[in-house]
Motif scaffolding. Structure first.
Motif, PDB file in Angstrom:
ATOM      1  N   ARG A 135       0.633  -1.230  -0.047  1.00 43.23           N
ATOM      2  CA  ARG A 135       0.273  -0.105   0.217  1.00 43.23           C
ATOM      3  C   ARG A 135       0.695   1.509  -0.324  1.00 43.23           C
ATOM      4  NH1 ARG A 135      -3.937  -1.265   3.237  1.00 43.23           N
ATOM      5  NH2 ARG A 135      -5.027  -2.255   1.280  1.00 43.23           N
ATOM      6  N   ILE A 181       2.255   2.035  -3.655  1.00 43.03           N
ATOM      7  CA  ILE A 181       1.542   2.596  -4.345  1.00 43.03           C
ATOM      8  C   ILE A 181       1.049   3.568  -4.052  1.00 43.03           C
ATOM      9  CG2 ILE A 181      -1.814   1.653  -4.805  1.00 43.03           C
ATOM     10  CD1 ILE A 181      -1.034  -1.093  -4.115  1.00 43.03           C
ATOM     11  N   LYS A 182       0.846   3.625  -2.830  1.00 43.05           N
ATOM     12  CA  LYS A 182       0.328   5.105  -2.648  1.00 43.05           C
ATOM     13  C   LYS A 182       1.517   6.897  -3.359  1.00 43.05           C
ATOM     14  CE  LYS A 182      -3.117   4.548   1.182  1.00 43.05           C
ATOM     15  NZ  LYS A 182      -3.049   5.079   2.691  1.00 43.05           N
ATOM     16  N   ALA A 197       0.475   6.407  -7.334  1.00 39.53           N
ATOM     17  CA  ALA A 197      -0.768   6.391  -7.688  1.00 39.53           C
ATOM     18  C   ALA A 197      -0.656   8.311  -8.158  1.00 39.53           C
ATOM     19  CB  ALA A 197      -1.864   6.574  -6.299  1.00 39.53           C
ATOM     20  N   ARG A 204      -5.086   8.783  -9.076  1.00 39.79           N
ATOM     21  CA  ARG A 204      -5.426   7.747  -9.718  1.00 39.79           C
ATOM     22  C   ARG A 204      -5.983   7.293  -8.571  1.00 39.79           C
ATOM     23  NH1 ARG A 204      -2.006   4.317 -12.818  1.00 39.79           N
ATOM     24  NH2 ARG A 204      -0.682   4.492 -11.393  1.00 39.79           N
ATOM     25  N   ARG A 238      -7.419   3.390  -6.102  1.00 40.61           N
ATOM     26  CA  ARG A 238      -7.230   2.268  -6.583  1.00 40.61           C
ATOM     27  C   ARG A 238      -8.103   1.632  -5.954  1.00 40.61           C
ATOM     28  NH1 ARG A 238      -6.336   0.180  -0.674  1.00 40.61           N
ATOM     29  NH2 ARG A 238      -7.072   2.852   0.123  1.00 40.61           N
ATOM     30  N   VAL A 255      -6.312   3.432 -12.506  1.00 46.01           N
ATOM     31  CA  VAL A 255      -6.468   3.242 -11.237  1.00 46.01           C
ATOM     32  C   VAL A 255      -5.372   2.707 -11.171  1.00 46.01           C
ATOM     33  CG1 VAL A 255      -9.170   2.375 -10.831  1.00 46.01           C
ATOM     34  CG2 VAL A 255      -7.849   0.592 -11.245  1.00 46.01           C
ATOM     35  N   VAL A 256      -5.193   2.455  -9.719  1.00 42.66           N
ATOM     36  CA  VAL A 256      -3.473   1.560  -9.591  1.00 42.66           C
ATOM     37  C   VAL A 256      -4.514   0.472  -8.414  1.00 42.66           C
ATOM     38  CG1 VAL A 256      -2.117   4.092  -9.314  1.00 42.66           C
ATOM     39  CG2 VAL A 256      -3.510   2.786  -7.178  1.00 42.66           C
ATOM     40  N   ASP A 296      -4.183  -2.787  -5.921  1.00 45.47           N
ATOM     41  CA  ASP A 296      -4.083  -2.588  -4.542  1.00 45.47           C
ATOM     42  C   ASP A 296      -3.664  -4.376  -4.787  1.00 45.47           C
ATOM     43  OD1 ASP A 296      -2.339  -3.173  -1.712  1.00 45.47           O
ATOM     44  OD2 ASP A 296      -4.491  -1.063  -1.119  1.00 45.47           O
ATOM     45  N   PHE A 355      -4.693  -0.580 -15.855  1.00 47.87           N
ATOM     46  CA  PHE A 355      -3.545   0.313 -14.704  1.00 47.87           C
ATOM     47  C   PHE A 355      -2.467  -0.846 -15.091  1.00 47.87           C
ATOM     48  CE2 PHE A 355      -7.307  -2.814 -13.671  1.00 47.87           C
ATOM     49  CZ  PHE A 355      -6.413  -3.786 -12.864  1.00 47.87           C
TER      50      PHE A 355
END
Length: 119
Positions: free
Chosen positions: A15, A18-19, A22, A25, A27, A92-93, A95, A119
């Motif tokens: 996470r 990803i953040k 991102a 975008r 999640r 999106v990403v 997760d 993604f």
């Protein structure tokens, strides 16, 4: 006990990564249990869920043999992609949480891509 700690550490690490990439975008978060699979598109900037789908929903539950196979995951991925399009989300990403990108998680991701999410 150590396994739960390792899973939480892995999920937090994923996470955090990803953040970092991102940008603006939302999640696409996946949760997989032994009997069902759930997907949510979350706007972390505002703290809102934009779209969600799971195998517990009435229209999916009746048409699936079980909620714990790749066919069910693909159906959820397709449904969450349709709902995201209705909400105006196309990018999106992904997760995956603490789950390995394999099996049901991969089936959900592939179906979401086929449904129009990138993604």
């Amino acid at each position: 006990m150590a396994n739960k700690v390792a899973l939480k550490k892995r999920a937090a690490r994923i996470r955090r990564q990803i953040k970092a990439v991102a940008g603006d975008r939302p999640r696409l978060s996946v949760h997989r249990s032994s009997k069902n699979i759930y997907a949510q598109i979350i706007d972390d900037a505002n703290g809102h869920t934009l779209a969600a789908a799971s195998t517990l929903e009435g229209d999916l539950k009746g048409s699936l043999k079980t909620g714990a196979d790749t066919a069910a995951a693909a159906a959820v991925g397709k449904l969450v992609a349709e709902r995201a399009a209705q909400a105006g989300v196309t990018r999106v990403v992904f997760d995956r949480g603490a789950y390995i990108f394999h099996g049901r998680v991969k089936a959900l991701a592939d179906a979401a891509r086929e449904g129009g999410l990138s993604f």
